[in-house]
Enzyme design. Sequence first.
Site, short mmCIF file in Angstrom:
data_model
loop_
_atom_site.label_atom_id
_atom_site.label_comp_id
_atom_site.label_asym_id
_atom_site.label_seq_id
_atom_site.Cartn_x
_atom_site.Cartn_y
_atom_site.Cartn_z
N HIS A 125 -20.95 38.58 -40.99
CA HIS A 125 -22.05 39.38 -40.44
C HIS A 125 -21.69 40.86 -40.28
O HIS A 125 -22.58 41.69 -40.04
CB HIS A 125 -22.49 38.83 -39.08
CG HIS A 125 -23.16 37.50 -39.15
ND1 HIS A 125 -24.22 37.24 -40.00
CD2 HIS A 125 -22.92 36.33 -38.50
CE1 HIS A 125 -24.61 35.98 -39.85
NE2 HIS A 125 -23.83 35.41 -38.95
N ASP A 162 -22.50 29.15 -45.13
CA ASP A 162 -22.72 29.07 -43.69
C ASP A 162 -24.21 28.87 -43.41
O ASP A 162 -25.06 29.25 -44.22
CB ASP A 162 -22.24 30.36 -43.03
CG ASP A 162 -22.23 30.28 -41.52
OD1 ASP A 162 -21.25 29.76 -40.97
OD2 ASP A 162 -23.21 30.72 -40.89
N HIS A 164 -25.91 30.48 -41.39
CA HIS A 164 -26.49 31.82 -41.25
C HIS A 164 -26.22 32.64 -42.51
O HIS A 164 -25.16 32.51 -43.13
CB HIS A 164 -25.88 32.55 -40.06
CG HIS A 164 -26.09 31.86 -38.75
ND1 HIS A 164 -25.10 31.16 -38.11
CD2 HIS A 164 -27.20 31.75 -37.97
CE1 HIS A 164 -25.58 30.65 -36.98
NE2 HIS A 164 -26.84 30.99 -36.87
#
Length: 223
Positions: A125, A162, A164
């Site tokens: 991220h 993942d 996300h």
Amino acid sequence: MTTRLYTHPVFLEHLTPPGHPERPDRLRAIERVLDDEAFSALDRVEAPEGDEATILYAHPEDFVGRVRAAIPETGIVSIDADTSASPKSWQAAVTAIGAANAAVDDVFEGRAANVFVAARPPGHHAEKATAMGFCLFNTAAIAARYAQEKHLAERVAIVDWDVHHGNGTQDIFWDDPSVLYCSTHQMPLYPGTGAKSETGAGNIVNAPLAPSTGSDTFRDAFL
């Protein structure tokens, strides 16, 4: 050649607030599984501390300085609403980078067929100049650039599965056709990126999946 495993005790010393979903217990759970006899053939190596200069492969110098300055001498501080740092977080992050870069060396130089890095904090991220989503630096992006810089890899593929979307990895390589970024992830879900229409320079391939998607659909997303 067996699979090599990199990890390090310092990864457990990157602390987050009580009840935080990204906490040392995540790594302890992996360690318990890998202690099973089924994984006895793993070539277990302590992760080396990374070369801090390689962070600049994916992040600007002023951002790196801001992260370093945010590391507290005691206690836990918030980098953003989701991302925390404690006194050992810098060493943990740099060691995670060292492990990822060592994994690249091992594969290119024939010391391992493949490598698994069990590290914290995570990375996908973290955007070029933003720490977010539990992540300080984008370890995978740094390792991809390391493969290009040290081993002259012409193209690198990053496959991210993942739940996300790895918005940070996408951000770093958005306009760079030398790196292919492919992601399966649940949508809608944090961080709200990862639509099929997000294609960068033709090097971004997103396969968003609905909640409760089954294995068949998940496998089909890789076709």
